[in-house]
Structure formats: structure tokens, C-alpha cells
Motif scaffolding. Sequence first.
Motif, PDB file in Angstrom:
ATOM      1  N   ILE A  17      51.071  -2.316   4.922  1.00  0.00           N
ATOM      2  CA  ILE A  17      49.919  -1.403   4.996  1.00  0.00           C
ATOM      3  C   ILE A  17      50.247  -0.236   5.917  1.00  0.00           C
ATOM      4  O   ILE A  17      50.000   0.926   5.577  1.00  0.00           O
ATOM      5  N   ALA A  18      50.815  -0.526   7.082  1.00  0.00           N
ATOM      6  CA  ALA A  18      51.153   0.533   8.033  1.00  0.00           C
ATOM      7  C   ALA A  18      52.140   1.517   7.418  1.00  0.00           C
ATOM      8  O   ALA A  18      52.014   2.735   7.596  1.00  0.00           O
ATOM      9  N   TYR A  19      53.114   1.027   6.685  1.00  0.00           N
ATOM     10  CA  TYR A  19      54.104   1.892   6.054  1.00  0.00           C
ATOM     11  C   TYR A  19      53.462   2.774   4.983  1.00  0.00           C
ATOM     12  O   TYR A  19      53.632   3.993   4.973  1.00  0.00           O
ATOM     13  N   PHE A  20      52.736   2.159   4.071  1.00  0.00           N
ATOM     14  CA  PHE A  20      52.179   2.926   2.951  1.00  0.00           C
ATOM     15  C   PHE A  20      51.104   3.906   3.409  1.00  0.00           C
ATOM     16  O   PHE A  20      51.011   5.008   2.882  1.00  0.00           O
ATOM     17  N   GLY A  25      51.326   8.153   3.557  1.00  0.00           N
ATOM     18  CA  GLY A  25      50.046   8.859   3.486  1.00  0.00           C
ATOM     19  C   GLY A  25      49.083   8.322   2.442  1.00  0.00           C
ATOM     20  O   GLY A  25      48.140   9.006   2.056  1.00  0.00           O
ATOM     21  N   PHE A  26      49.299   7.100   1.968  1.00  0.00           N
ATOM     22  CA  PHE A  26      48.388   6.494   1.001  1.00  0.00           C
ATOM     23  C   PHE A  26      47.082   6.104   1.694  1.00  0.00           C
ATOM     24  O   PHE A  26      47.026   5.973   2.912  1.00  0.00           O
ATOM     25  N   TRP A  44      44.070  -9.685  -0.714  1.00  0.00           N
ATOM     26  CA  TRP A  44      44.110  -8.743  -1.823  1.00  0.00           C
ATOM     27  C   TRP A  44      44.156  -7.361  -1.176  1.00  0.00           C
ATOM     28  O   TRP A  44      43.159  -6.870  -0.653  1.00  0.00           O
ATOM     29  N   VAL A  45      45.350  -6.748  -1.183  1.00  0.00           N
ATOM     30  CA  VAL A  45      45.577  -5.488  -0.476  1.00  0.00           C
ATOM     31  C   VAL A  45      45.990  -4.420  -1.484  1.00  0.00           C
ATOM     32  O   VAL A  45      47.009  -4.567  -2.164  1.00  0.00           O
ATOM     33  N   VAL A  46      45.188  -3.358  -1.570  1.00  0.00           N
ATOM     34  CA  VAL A  46      45.466  -2.261  -2.498  1.00  0.00           C
ATOM     35  C   VAL A  46      45.540  -0.953  -1.718  1.00  0.00           C
ATOM     36  O   VAL A  46      44.654  -0.642  -0.921  1.00  0.00           O
ATOM     37  N   PHE A 116      64.057   7.657  -1.996  1.00  0.00           N
ATOM     38  CA  PHE A 116      63.802   6.985  -0.714  1.00  0.00           C
ATOM     39  C   PHE A 116      63.555   5.512  -0.936  1.00  0.00           C
ATOM     40  O   PHE A 116      63.302   5.065  -2.061  1.00  0.00           O
ATOM     41  N   LEU A 117      63.656   4.757   0.153  1.00  0.00           N
ATOM     42  CA  LEU A 117      63.403   3.317   0.132  1.00  0.00           C
ATOM     43  C   LEU A 117      62.042   3.037   0.751  1.00  0.00           C
ATOM     44  O   LEU A 117      61.710   3.598   1.797  1.00  0.00           O
ATOM     45  N   ASP A 118      61.278   2.142   0.114  1.00  0.00           N
ATOM     46  CA  ASP A 118      60.021   1.727   0.736  1.00  0.00           C
ATOM     47  C   ASP A 118      60.314   0.649   1.778  1.00  0.00           C
ATOM     48  O   ASP A 118      61.477   0.290   2.014  1.00  0.00           O
TER      49      ASP A 118
END
Length: 132
Positions: A17-20, A25-26, A44-46, A116-118
Motif C-alpha cells: 500500500i505504501a509503495y503504490f 501516486g495511486f 481486501w486491498v484495492v 520500472f519494477l514494482d
Amino acid sequence: MRLELITIVVDDYDRAIAYFTGALGFDLVEDSPSLTDDGRPKRWVVVRPPGAETGVLLARADGPRQAGAVGDQVAGRVGFFLRVDDFDAAYARMAGAGVEFVTAPRDEPYGRVAVFLDIAGNRWDLLGPSDG
């Protein structure tokens, strides 16, 4: 008909979550408690890019088979494509946030692109309009 969600298998919900949300910037659309098919707790994380309809379901790996897929969901190919209106601004912001780019920006017939790599190690194309 529309594509609502795609799943990315990750090691840890909170780091993903912190990354995205931070690096990419999601928006965090949902983070709800849930249960596996056999009753164990999960979430359930979107997340999704601002203004987008299609979201990414961040699914924590459950068991060795899923853990083996983390970072290799599409067998090392670029499997995800993030289109932006201002390539240079997005590239600078993401690189400044620690996103690992594995190619330098280049121009292709379809626009500017850099791979890029996620957080899991999956390969993405950052795509934008051509410079010229």
C-alpha cells in the motif's frame, strides 16, 4: 463490459500500500478485513491510479506456490502498463520516491517509455506521449 481489477501478489499488505500510494501516486480505494476460503483472516486491498476505473487488488501471498509468484507474475515480461500525461514529471517524481527504473527513458512509435519494477519485482512500462 469493463475490466474492474487485476491482482498483484505481494509479500506484505502495508508495504505494498505504501509503495503504490506513495511512490506511484495511486489512491487507496479499499482496505477491508476479509477471509480466505477456509476462514483464515486476510484483507481486501484495492489501489488505483487517480481517475482510473480499473484497480489493482493487492493480494498477500498465501502459501509457497503464491509466494513463488511474487515478482514473477508474468514470467519476467513487462506485464503492467501505467500511462501518464506528463512523462517527464511522472518519471522524476517516481524516481525521486525510490522507484527502481531498469531502463532509461526512450522514444518508441507509441510514445515515451521506461521500464520500472514494482515493490514485488514485477516489470511495468511507464508510458507517456512522445517528446516531439
